[in-house]
Design an enzyme around this catalytic site. Structure first.
Site, PDB file in Angstrom:
ATOM      1  N   LYS A 131      -5.721  -9.498 -11.282  1.00  0.00           N
ATOM      2  CA  LYS A 131      -4.356  -9.388 -11.812  1.00  0.00           C
ATOM      3  C   LYS A 131      -4.185 -10.400 -12.948  1.00  0.00           C
ATOM      4  O   LYS A 131      -4.929 -11.386 -13.034  1.00  0.00           O
ATOM      5  CB  LYS A 131      -3.328  -9.717 -10.719  1.00  0.00           C
ATOM      6  CG  LYS A 131      -3.417  -8.830  -9.484  1.00  0.00           C
ATOM      7  CD  LYS A 131      -2.887  -7.449  -9.745  1.00  0.00           C
ATOM      8  CE  LYS A 131      -2.852  -6.628  -8.466  1.00  0.00           C
ATOM      9  NZ  LYS A 131      -2.970  -5.190  -8.701  1.00  0.00           N
ATOM     10  N   HIS A 172     -10.971   0.896  -4.021  1.00  0.00           N
ATOM     11  CA  HIS A 172     -11.154   1.659  -5.255  1.00  0.00           C
ATOM     12  C   HIS A 172     -12.525   1.476  -5.918  1.00  0.00           C
ATOM     13  O   HIS A 172     -13.177   2.434  -6.286  1.00  0.00           O
ATOM     14  CB  HIS A 172     -10.086   1.265  -6.283  1.00  0.00           C
ATOM     15  CG  HIS A 172      -8.685   1.435  -5.786  1.00  0.00           C
ATOM     16  ND1 HIS A 172      -8.275   2.524  -5.075  1.00  0.00           N
ATOM     17  CD2 HIS A 172      -7.576   0.659  -5.925  1.00  0.00           C
ATOM     18  CE1 HIS A 172      -6.990   2.411  -4.793  1.00  0.00           C
ATOM     19  NE2 HIS A 172      -6.540   1.286  -5.291  1.00  0.00           N
ATOM     20  N   HIS A 231      -6.572   6.601  -4.330  1.00  0.00           N
ATOM     21  CA  HIS A 231      -6.116   7.433  -5.452  1.00  0.00           C
ATOM     22  C   HIS A 231      -7.064   7.388  -6.657  1.00  0.00           C
ATOM     23  O   HIS A 231      -6.981   8.235  -7.528  1.00  0.00           O
ATOM     24  CB  HIS A 231      -4.671   7.102  -5.848  1.00  0.00           C
ATOM     25  CG  HIS A 231      -4.495   5.839  -6.617  1.00  0.00           C
ATOM     26  ND1 HIS A 231      -4.458   4.611  -6.029  1.00  0.00           N
ATOM     27  CD2 HIS A 231      -4.325   5.612  -7.939  1.00  0.00           C
ATOM     28  CE1 HIS A 231      -4.281   3.688  -6.951  1.00  0.00           C
ATOM     29  NE2 HIS A 231      -4.193   4.257  -8.132  1.00  0.00           N
ATOM     30  N   ASP A 288      12.180   4.747  14.610  1.00  0.00           N
ATOM     31  CA  ASP A 288      11.674   3.476  15.129  1.00  0.00           C
ATOM     32  C   ASP A 288      10.774   3.797  16.303  1.00  0.00           C
ATOM     33  O   ASP A 288      10.848   4.895  16.861  1.00  0.00           O
ATOM     34  CB  ASP A 288      12.834   2.591  15.594  1.00  0.00           C
ATOM     35  CG  ASP A 288      13.503   1.909  14.422  1.00  0.00           C
ATOM     36  OD1 ASP A 288      12.806   1.622  13.428  1.00  0.00           O
ATOM     37  OD2 ASP A 288      14.719   1.690  14.490  1.00  0.00           O
ATOM     38  N   LYS A 342      -8.485  10.555  -9.859  1.00  0.00           N
ATOM     39  CA  LYS A 342      -8.402  10.419 -11.317  1.00  0.00           C
ATOM     40  C   LYS A 342      -9.303  11.457 -11.976  1.00  0.00           C
ATOM     41  O   LYS A 342     -10.460  11.607 -11.592  1.00  0.00           O
ATOM     42  CB  LYS A 342      -8.807   9.003 -11.755  1.00  0.00           C
ATOM     43  CG  LYS A 342      -7.752   7.952 -11.388  1.00  0.00           C
ATOM     44  CD  LYS A 342      -8.210   6.564 -11.788  1.00  0.00           C
ATOM     45  CE  LYS A 342      -7.269   5.489 -11.252  1.00  0.00           C
ATOM     46  NZ  LYS A 342      -6.131   5.212 -12.126  1.00  0.00           N
ATOM     47  N   LYS A 357      -4.257   3.061   1.935  1.00  0.00           N
ATOM     48  CA  LYS A 357      -5.203   1.959   1.977  1.00  0.00           C
ATOM     49  C   LYS A 357      -4.438   0.643   1.930  1.00  0.00           C
ATOM     50  O   LYS A 357      -3.281   0.683   1.535  1.00  0.00           O
ATOM     51  CB  LYS A 357      -6.165   2.058   0.789  1.00  0.00           C
ATOM     52  CG  LYS A 357      -5.456   2.400  -0.526  1.00  0.00           C
ATOM     53  CD  LYS A 357      -5.742   1.529  -1.697  1.00  0.00           C
ATOM     54  CE  LYS A 357      -5.454   0.083  -1.537  1.00  0.00           C
ATOM     55  NZ  LYS A 357      -4.763  -0.518  -2.687  1.00  0.00           N
ATOM     56  N   ARG A 375      16.639   0.578  10.206  1.00  0.00           N
ATOM     57  CA  ARG A 375      17.390  -0.381   9.387  1.00  0.00           C
ATOM     58  C   ARG A 375      17.435   0.044   7.919  1.00  0.00           C
ATOM     59  O   ARG A 375      18.234  -0.477   7.147  1.00  0.00           O
ATOM     60  CB  ARG A 375      16.851  -1.807   9.544  1.00  0.00           C
ATOM     61  CG  ARG A 375      15.432  -2.013   9.096  1.00  0.00           C
ATOM     62  CD  ARG A 375      14.980  -3.443   9.413  1.00  0.00           C
ATOM     63  NE  ARG A 375      13.715  -3.779   8.790  1.00  0.00           N
ATOM     64  CZ  ARG A 375      12.525  -3.391   9.272  1.00  0.00           C
ATOM     65  NH1 ARG A 375      12.448  -2.664  10.366  1.00  0.00           N
ATOM     66  NH2 ARG A 375      11.414  -3.744   8.648  1.00  0.00           N
ATOM     67  N   ASP A 431      -7.642  -5.169  -1.654  1.00  0.00           N
ATOM     68  CA  ASP A 431      -6.735  -4.258  -2.374  1.00  0.00           C
ATOM     69  C   ASP A 431      -7.494  -3.368  -3.366  1.00  0.00           C
ATOM     70  O   ASP A 431      -7.115  -2.215  -3.567  1.00  0.00           O
ATOM     71  CB  ASP A 431      -5.696  -5.109  -3.118  1.00  0.00           C
ATOM     72  CG  ASP A 431      -4.630  -4.273  -3.823  1.00  0.00           C
ATOM     73  OD1 ASP A 431      -4.216  -3.244  -3.251  1.00  0.00           O
ATOM     74  OD2 ASP A 431      -4.210  -4.647  -4.939  1.00  0.00           O
ATOM     75  N   GLU A 434      -6.589  -5.870 -14.677  1.00  0.00           N
ATOM     76  CA  GLU A 434      -5.198  -5.413 -14.779  1.00  0.00           C
ATOM     77  C   GLU A 434      -4.395  -6.503 -15.476  1.00  0.00           C
ATOM     78  O   GLU A 434      -4.609  -7.690 -15.225  1.00  0.00           O
ATOM     79  CB  GLU A 434      -4.616  -5.160 -13.389  1.00  0.00           C
ATOM     80  CG  GLU A 434      -5.302  -4.051 -12.643  1.00  0.00           C
ATOM     81  CD  GLU A 434      -4.566  -3.708 -11.348  1.00  0.00           C
ATOM     82  OE1 GLU A 434      -3.835  -2.716 -11.336  1.00  0.00           O
ATOM     83  OE2 GLU A 434      -4.707  -4.454 -10.365  1.00  0.00           O
TER      84      GLU A 434
HETATM   85  C1  BG6 Z   1      -3.227   0.099  -6.013  1.00  0.00           C
HETATM   86  C2  BG6 Z   1      -3.254  -1.377  -5.782  1.00  0.00           C
HETATM   87  O1  BG6 Z   1      -3.885   0.761  -4.960  1.00  0.00           O
HETATM   88  O2  BG6 Z   1      -3.864   0.402  -7.239  1.00  0.00           O
HETATM   89  C3  BG6 Z   1      -2.572  -2.087  -6.942  1.00  0.00           C
HETATM   90  O3  BG6 Z   1      -2.588  -1.690  -4.559  1.00  0.00           O
HETATM   91  C4  BG6 Z   1      -3.190  -1.669  -8.251  1.00  0.00           C
HETATM   92  O4  BG6 Z   1      -2.655  -3.495  -6.755  1.00  0.00           O
HETATM   93  C5  BG6 Z   1      -3.232  -0.156  -8.373  1.00  0.00           C
HETATM   94  O5  BG6 Z   1      -2.420  -2.217  -9.310  1.00  0.00           O
HETATM   95  C6  BG6 Z   1      -3.959   0.319  -9.622  1.00  0.00           C
HETATM   96  O6  BG6 Z   1      -3.826   1.695  -9.733  1.00  0.00           O
HETATM   97  P1  BG6 Z   1      -3.507   2.504 -11.066  1.00  0.00           P
HETATM   98  O7  BG6 Z   1      -2.778   3.716 -10.605  1.00  0.00           O
HETATM   99  O8  BG6 Z   1      -2.713   1.611 -11.948  1.00  0.00           O
HETATM  100  O9  BG6 Z   1      -4.800   2.894 -11.632  1.00  0.00           O
END
Ligand code: BG6
Length: 475
Positions: free
Chosen positions: A325, A239, A177, A90, A181, A147, A48, A234, A215
């Site tokens: 957040k 992280h 991720h 799909d 860093k 993740k 889709r 999350d 954040e």
């Molecule tokens: C993501 C989260 O994995 O990492 C987000 O899903 C978050 O909610 C983000 O804002 C933060 O990562 P960065 O790249 O801003 O350090």
């Protein structure tokens, strides 16, 4: 080092992560000469959302223009764009994807490796993995899984079981991720390349540790994902725990994937199950009015908690973790707070509010490019012995002529293509992190409201008392 020739298959190619990070990231790697000599990128998405090759190229161009650090123009862009193609998939019909992958392989010639990045919603991971197996695309393939990996212990176990029916663990790259860093990697250098820090990096000298990732952004239209996920899944179980693993680990015998991951994993094994009594869950005022959010939502947009690493080095040293957040600032910090000196010779040190003195800490800001500050108290000039908090700072941005210019995702994509699993998480470690989360997930404390632009609900101060939160600094 350049990876071998590759076909890169990007699932979720029309999604948010691909647009913001992966497509621009791949272009940056190409520009930096870090993609293989021969490569093709095959975008994929459910039928889709199907695009033609041409449409996918302009989708990628838009993504790079909006979110990249380099202009999608000139010869470098043309070279990159002509390597892009698209194949929808799909569950019942993945022929277009298969055709696109085969065409890409023919274009490169025999011997190309394949890597699949699953930038899809978590509930689609298992489906895509199974599909790769059914299509005969799993053999020799490396797979990057996003993740959060599972939503609790049972689902993570089930997902790992599915993954292992199709892939060997050596093919699996569970990405986080934050481990890509630069300044998180630098924690290893700081600790294990110097004689200055490591001798005091333990319970004898450190009273507590903070890993604080406020954040300022809200949920940015991601209500669907966020309502399902919440800040704990999350940010914390992924992280922040990963950063804790690096801060708390013992010295590995070498920096290769085996020993490095083994030491990180031992930290997770030593984590005491998170006690719901030491957790503050918050929700910013106005969250329930966001489009797509349940008006009675109990999903947290903020978590602060006390974690404990029960081993010889850290017994009795609380690790305070916080993320949320719509908070006052965007910051990503680790701070190590040292014990007070045994004798109070400086009366003003007690502080007007009776809390412990400030200064006396090592602060690592890991929001790339990042910096490190040793904070201490120094005598103010003048006849009286009066103190002020000062510091010594190392800043990446000021210190090296040559910056890599690579973002976390870019470094990790490169590592995965090179087959280096060190910054990726093994199956058992993920399951352990869900295991220590089980009590909290079974009985989460109610969410407490907090004002957008604040530092979270008032209860976060009690959580760390008699200590202070390091942030905001300069209070
Ligand atoms: C993501 C989260 O994995 O990492 C987000 O899903 C978050 O909610 C983000 O804002 C933060 O990562 P960065 O790249 O801003 O350090």
């Amino acid at each position: 080092q350049r990876p071998e020739d590759h076909v890169i298959v990007l699932f979720g190619a029309t999604g948010d992560l691909a647009r913001r990070k992966l497509l621009p990231g791949l272009f940056h790697l190409a520009k930096a000469g870090l993609l293989p000599a021969q490569y093709r990128i095959v975008g994929s998405a459910p039928a889709r959302f199907a695009l033609t090759d041409e449409e996918f190229r302009s989708h990628a161009e838009q993504a790079v223009r909006s979110f990249g650090r380099a202009e999608p123009s000139g010869e470098s862009w043309q070279e990159f764009a002509r390597r892009l193609s698209f194949g929808a998939a799909d569950l019942g019909d993945a022929q277009p994807l298969l055709d696109a992958v085969r065409a890409a392989e023919r274009a490169i010639g025999a011997g190309a490796r394949r890597i699949c990045h699953l930038a899809v919603p978590p509930d689609a991971f298992a489906e895509v993995i199974t599909m790769l197996g059914d299509l005969g695309l799993a053999e020799g393939t490396r797979v990057i899984v996003e993740k959060p990996f599972g939503t609790d212990l049972a689902s993570a176990r089930a997902l790992n079981a599915t993954v292992h029916t199709v892939f060997d663990e050596s093919q699996v790259f569970r990405i986080d991720h934050f481990l890509g860093k630069e300044s998180v990697d630098n924690i290893l250098a700081l600790r294990f390349a110097n004689g200055l820090f490591e001798p005091i990096w333990n319970r004898d000298h450190i009273s507590h540790v903070q890993i604080d990732v406020p954040e300022s952004i809200g949920i940015e239209g991601r209500a669907g994902f966020f309502e399902e996920t919440g800040t704990y899944r999350d940010m914390i179980v992924t992280h922040l725990f990963q950063v804790l693993g690096i801060v708390a680990m013992e010295a590995p015998t070498s920096l290769s994937a085996g020993p490095l991951r083994a030491e990180r994993d031992k930290v997770f094994d030593s984590l005491r199950p998170v006690d719901p009594a030491h957790v503050v869950r918050g929700q910013y005022e106005g969250y329930r009015g966001e489009p797509g959010v349940d008006p009675d939502s109990q999903t947290e947009t903020f978590v602060a908690l006390r974690a404990e690493v029960e081993n010889w080095r850290w017994a009795g040293v609380p690790f305070y973790l916080r993320s949320g957040k719509s908070m006052a600032q965007r910051r990503q910090t680790v701070s190590l707070h040292f014990h007070q000196p045994p004798l109070r010779m400086f009366p003003e040190l007690a502080g007007a509010d009776g809390h412990e003195q400030r200064g006396n800490s090592l602060v690592i800001d890991f929001d790339d490019p990042g910096w490190v500050t040793a904070r201490f108290l120094a005598k103010r000039p003048g006849p009286a012995m009066r103190l002020a908090e000062e510091g010594m700072t190392f800043r990446y941005a000021d210190s090296f002529e040559q910056q890599t210019g690579l973002e976390a995702y870019e470094r990790l994509l490169l590592d995965a293509m090179l087959g280096d699993q060190s910054p990726f998480t093994p199956a058992a470690a993920i399951e352990r992190l869900w295991e220590v989360s089980a009590d909290l997930l079974a009985a989460p404390p109610p969410v407490q409201p907090y004002a957008p632009g604040s530092w979270g609900p008032a209860a976060v101060e009690e959580l760390v008392a008699p200590h202070h939160w390091e942030l905001p600094d300069g209070r």
